[in-house]
Design a protein around this motif. Sequence first.
Motif, PDB file in Angstrom:
ATOM      1  N   GLY A  95       0.815  -1.222   0.000  1.00  0.00           N
ATOM      2  CA  GLY A  95       0.000   0.000   0.000  1.00  0.00           C
ATOM      3  C   GLY A  95       0.840   1.259   0.000  1.00  0.00           C
ATOM      4  N   ASN A  96       1.856   1.300   0.856  1.00  0.00           N
ATOM      5  CA  ASN A  96       2.735   2.474   0.903  1.00  0.00           C
ATOM      6  C   ASN A  96       3.483   2.653  -0.406  1.00  0.00           C
ATOM      7  OD1 ASN A  96       2.085   3.215   3.539  1.00  0.00           O
ATOM      8  ND2 ASN A  96       3.638   1.868   4.406  1.00  0.00           N
ATOM      9  N   ALA A  97       4.015   1.556  -0.941  1.00  0.00           N
ATOM     10  CA  ALA A  97       4.764   1.639  -2.193  1.00  0.00           C
ATOM     11  C   ALA A  97       3.863   2.144  -3.328  1.00  0.00           C
ATOM     12  CB  ALA A  97       5.355   0.274  -2.546  1.00  0.00           C
ATOM     13  N   PHE A 100       3.020   5.942  -3.202  1.00  0.00           N
ATOM     14  CA  PHE A 100       4.019   6.842  -3.790  1.00  0.00           C
ATOM     15  C   PHE A 100       4.087   6.698  -5.307  1.00  0.00           C
ATOM     16  CE2 PHE A 100       5.290   7.152   0.627  1.00  0.00           C
ATOM     17  CZ  PHE A 100       5.471   8.521   0.737  1.00  0.00           C
ATOM     18  N   VAL A 101       3.832   5.512  -5.820  1.00  0.00           N
ATOM     19  CA  VAL A 101       3.747   5.330  -7.272  1.00  0.00           C
ATOM     20  C   VAL A 101       2.588   6.169  -7.816  1.00  0.00           C
ATOM     21  CG1 VAL A 101       3.198   3.675  -9.106  1.00  0.00           C
ATOM     22  CG2 VAL A 101       4.850   3.066  -7.341  1.00  0.00           C
ATOM     23  N   LEU A 102       1.425   6.103  -7.154  1.00  0.00           N
ATOM     24  CA  LEU A 102       0.270   6.887  -7.602  1.00  0.00           C
ATOM     25  C   LEU A 102       0.549   8.380  -7.547  1.00  0.00           C
ATOM     26  CD1 LEU A 102      -2.666   4.922  -5.963  1.00  0.00           C
ATOM     27  CD2 LEU A 102      -2.172   5.108  -8.396  1.00  0.00           C
ATOM     28  N   LEU A 103       1.188   8.829  -6.478  1.00  0.00           N
ATOM     29  CA  LEU A 103       1.537  10.238  -6.357  1.00  0.00           C
ATOM     30  C   LEU A 103       2.454  10.663  -7.505  1.00  0.00           C
ATOM     31  CD1 LEU A 103       1.167  12.743  -4.608  1.00  0.00           C
ATOM     32  CD2 LEU A 103       3.123  11.986  -3.244  1.00  0.00           C
ATOM     33  N   GLY A 104       3.448   9.835  -7.794  1.00  0.00           N
ATOM     34  CA  GLY A 104       4.341  10.119  -8.922  1.00  0.00           C
ATOM     35  C   GLY A 104       3.602  10.126 -10.247  1.00  0.00           C
ATOM     36  N   GLN A 105       2.641   9.207 -10.407  1.00  0.00           N
ATOM     37  CA  GLN A 105       1.860   9.160 -11.643  1.00  0.00           C
ATOM     38  C   GLN A 105       1.026  10.422 -11.809  1.00  0.00           C
ATOM     39  OE1 GLN A 105      -0.214   5.421 -11.096  1.00  0.00           O
ATOM     40  NE2 GLN A 105       1.143   4.389 -12.528  1.00  0.00           N
ATOM     41  N   VAL A 138      -4.658  13.673  -1.819  1.00  0.00           N
ATOM     42  CA  VAL A 138      -5.090  13.647  -0.420  1.00  0.00           C
ATOM     43  C   VAL A 138      -5.889  12.379  -0.152  1.00  0.00           C
ATOM     44  CG1 VAL A 138      -6.602  14.771   1.282  1.00  0.00           C
ATOM     45  CG2 VAL A 138      -5.006  16.138  -0.080  1.00  0.00           C
ATOM     46  N   GLY A 139      -6.743  11.997  -1.091  1.00  0.00           N
ATOM     47  CA  GLY A 139      -7.535  10.773  -0.934  1.00  0.00           C
ATOM     48  C   GLY A 139      -6.668   9.537  -0.811  1.00  0.00           C
ATOM     49  N   VAL A 140      -5.651   9.437  -1.652  1.00  0.00           N
ATOM     50  CA  VAL A 140      -4.744   8.291  -1.581  1.00  0.00           C
ATOM     51  C   VAL A 140      -3.995   8.320  -0.249  1.00  0.00           C
ATOM     52  CG1 VAL A 140      -2.719   7.209  -2.625  1.00  0.00           C
ATOM     53  CG2 VAL A 140      -4.552   8.060  -4.084  1.00  0.00           C
ATOM     54  N   PHE A 141      -3.566   9.513   0.177  1.00  0.00           N
ATOM     55  CA  PHE A 141      -2.875   9.655   1.458  1.00  0.00           C
ATOM     56  C   PHE A 141      -3.780   9.210   2.609  1.00  0.00           C
ATOM     57  CE2 PHE A 141      -2.015  12.358   5.202  1.00  0.00           C
ATOM     58  CZ  PHE A 141      -0.748  11.894   5.511  1.00  0.00           C
ATOM     59  N   LEU A 142      -5.039   9.648   2.588  1.00  0.00           N
ATOM     60  CA  LEU A 142      -5.973   9.283   3.657  1.00  0.00           C
ATOM     61  C   LEU A 142      -6.197   7.778   3.738  1.00  0.00           C
ATOM     62  CD1 LEU A 142      -8.632  12.151   3.389  1.00  0.00           C
ATOM     63  CD2 LEU A 142      -6.883  11.827   5.173  1.00  0.00           C
ATOM     64  N   THR A 143      -6.194   7.095   2.589  1.00  0.00           N
ATOM     65  CA  THR A 143      -6.371   5.647   2.638  1.00  0.00           C
ATOM     66  C   THR A 143      -5.201   4.981   3.343  1.00  0.00           C
ATOM     67  OG1 THR A 143      -5.311   5.204   0.490  1.00  0.00           O
ATOM     68  CG2 THR A 143      -7.701   5.609   0.473  1.00  0.00           C
ATOM     69  N   GLN A 144      -4.041   5.589   3.280  1.00  0.00           N
ATOM     70  CA  GLN A 144      -2.863   5.005   3.922  1.00  0.00           C
ATOM     71  C   GLN A 144      -2.855   5.283   5.424  1.00  0.00           C
ATOM     72  OE1 GLN A 144      -0.756   2.818   2.349  1.00  0.00           O
ATOM     73  NE2 GLN A 144      -2.497   3.089   1.016  1.00  0.00           N
ATOM     74  N   ILE A 145      -3.197   6.522   5.840  1.00  0.00           N
ATOM     75  CA  ILE A 145      -3.171   6.792   7.270  1.00  0.00           C
ATOM     76  C   ILE A 145      -4.361   6.160   7.968  1.00  0.00           C
ATOM     77  CG2 ILE A 145      -1.787   8.877   7.032  1.00  0.00           C
ATOM     78  CD1 ILE A 145      -4.342  10.489   7.608  1.00  0.00           C
ATOM     79  N   ALA A 146      -5.473   5.986   7.265  1.00  0.00           N
ATOM     80  CA  ALA A 146      -6.652   5.335   7.861  1.00  0.00           C
ATOM     81  C   ALA A 146      -6.351   3.875   8.168  1.00  0.00           C
ATOM     82  CB  ALA A 146      -7.847   5.443   6.929  1.00  0.00           C
ATOM     83  N   GLY A 147      -5.505   3.256   7.369  1.00  0.00           N
ATOM     84  CA  GLY A 147      -5.153   1.847   7.581  1.00  0.00           C
ATOM     85  C   GLY A 147      -4.259   1.639   8.797  1.00  0.00           C
TER      86      GLY A 147
END
Length: 149
Positions: A95-97, A100-105, A138-147
Amino acid sequence: MPSATHSAVIMLTAGIGIPVLAALNAALGQRMGSPIAAGVILFLVALATTGGVFLASGGSLRGAIGAPLHLFFAGCLVAFYVLTITWVAPSFGVGNAVFFVLLGQLISAAAIDHFGLFGAQPSPLTFWRMAGIAVMGVGVFLTQIAGRS
């Protein structure tokens, strides 16, 4: 040419496959004791698969002759992605990896579209596009901190 709906479904399916690819290849790399060996296996399977589809479709490689060399850099980028995600995901988390791939994309897609790079249809980075990309990030980030909670 597929319709916009078909294109969206195809790309959604491809997007679903990216974390699955990362998890499967990371597990193979751990099992083999070598992320690089797992990358080699992945590319051999990918070559056989794309080769089969290519042959079945009656494709031709003639268009590659004389193509600018920078166009072949895409192969280096996919190798970089596969090798790094296979190496990083087991310790960093899939998920973390992928986050960051999504953020870069998001960042590179916005730049490619804005400047019309590599023959892409130009699409200016307006305030609303930037806001949409920020909301996605922000949405992708929230999915990571929510987990983690």
